[in-house]
Design an enzyme around this catalytic site. Structure first.
Site, mmCIF file in Angstrom:
data_model
loop_
_atom_site.group_PDB
_atom_site.id
_atom_site.type_symbol
_atom_site.label_atom_id
_atom_site.label_comp_id
_atom_site.label_asym_id
_atom_site.label_seq_id
_atom_site.Cartn_x
_atom_site.Cartn_y
_atom_site.Cartn_z
ATOM 1 N N HIS A 1 -18.810 39.044 61.837
ATOM 2 C CA HIS A 1 -19.561 39.697 60.766
ATOM 3 C C HIS A 1 -19.535 38.857 59.488
ATOM 4 O O HIS A 1 -20.584 38.617 58.869
ATOM 5 C CB HIS A 1 -18.977 41.077 60.497
ATOM 6 C CG HIS A 1 -19.574 41.761 59.306
ATOM 7 N ND1 HIS A 1 -20.858 42.261 59.301
ATOM 8 C CD2 HIS A 1 -19.064 42.031 58.075
ATOM 9 C CE1 HIS A 1 -21.113 42.809 58.122
ATOM 10 N NE2 HIS A 1 -20.050 42.676 57.355
ATOM 11 N N TYR B 1 -11.295 52.953 49.143
ATOM 12 C CA TYR B 1 -10.305 53.372 50.143
ATOM 13 C C TYR B 1 -9.188 52.333 50.273
ATOM 14 O O TYR B 1 -8.001 52.665 50.233
ATOM 15 C CB TYR B 1 -10.967 53.594 51.504
ATOM 16 C CG TYR B 1 -9.964 53.791 52.608
ATOM 17 C CD1 TYR B 1 -9.372 55.036 52.827
ATOM 18 C CD2 TYR B 1 -9.569 52.725 53.412
ATOM 19 C CE1 TYR B 1 -8.428 55.214 53.822
ATOM 20 C CE2 TYR B 1 -8.618 52.890 54.407
ATOM 21 C CZ TYR B 1 -8.050 54.129 54.610
ATOM 22 O OH TYR B 1 -7.093 54.305 55.593
ATOM 23 N N THR C 1 -15.241 55.014 58.596
ATOM 24 C CA THR C 1 -15.370 54.175 59.792
ATOM 25 C C THR C 1 -16.726 54.378 60.456
ATOM 26 O O THR C 1 -17.394 53.412 60.849
ATOM 27 C CB THR C 1 -14.245 54.493 60.790
ATOM 28 O OG1 THR C 1 -12.972 54.284 60.158
ATOM 29 C CG2 THR C 1 -14.340 53.595 62.015
#
Length: 228
Positions: A144, A181, A202
């Site tokens: 990614h 987070y 998620t």
């Protein structure tokens, strides 16, 4: 030698078709700097685990807290800028052509897209922190990061505007939540009771990855068409 000359000609001709507005911006003069960054990152992914193998996990709290909240602030800036410019310029959220003019809003969109690209370069440090803390780095994570820096380099170089803004806008929104987070989680175990929403984050990230890969392919295709 003839093959080398042909490749060199293709390379020069391709750069001539790049967006002239971004020509002198950092990283945009040629693909060499981002290729160096890419190679350093891939080397780090392979070599760093070997160097830290016998070391204990590092406590990086003093670095991670400010790092994460700086990225939150940067993501807020980019998200607000994407929304603001797209609304002021009456962007279509379905099919918006690239405006290559020197119009104020067109250049403003190109600039925030450059910042988005540069944020992907900054975020490569995420991987280093994971490895220093002895957390597993998955293939998806590394893949990614690799694809994002190359794709959005091409995006800024050739198509700095238009529909290319949409996925970065969504991504910056997700990153506001994500780095908030991470910043809270690194404060210590006592924060876990306030982070019950991790499972939703998620799911949001996975949906974003799927959508981002599809649009990244579209951006690459548009850049290739502009080069041809």
């Amino acid at each position: 030698m003839a093959l080398f000359d042909d490749i060199r000609k293709m390379y020069i001709d391709g750069l001539k078709k790049a967006d002239p507005r971004v020509e002198n911006w950092p990283f945009m003069q040629s693909p060499v700097p981002i290729i160096i960054v890419f190679c350093v990152y891939v080397s780090m992914v392979f070599l760093c685990p070997k160097f830290v193998k016998k070391l204990p996990p590092m406590n990086l709290k003093l670095i991670l807290v400010p790092y994460n909240f700086v990225l939150v602030a940067l993501s807020v800036y980019m998200f607000v800028e994407f929304i603001t410019v797209s609304l002021l310029a009456n962007y279509s959220y379905q099919c918006q052509p690239v405006d290559y003019s020197e119009d104020y809003l067109a250049v403003r969109m190109a600039k925030v897209l450059w910042w988005f690209f540069f944020s992907k370069v900054i975020e490569l440090i995420d991987t280093l922190f994971l490895m220093l803390r002895k957390n597993q780095v998955s293939f998806l994570h590394a893949y990614h990061h690799c694809t994002m820096i190359l794709t959005y380099w091409m995006g800024v170089k050739f198509v700095a505007g238009g529909q290319a803004f949409f996925v970065p806008m969504l991504n910056t929104f997700v990153h506001i939540i994500m780095y908030t987070y991470y910043g809270l989680a690194v404060l210590g175990p006592h924060m876990q009771k306030y982070l019950w929403w991790k499972k939703y984050l998620t799911k949001l990230q996975l949906k974003q990855f799927q959508f981002a890969e599809q649009v990244a392919l579209l951006i690459s295709t548009e850049a290739s068409v502009r080069e041809s």
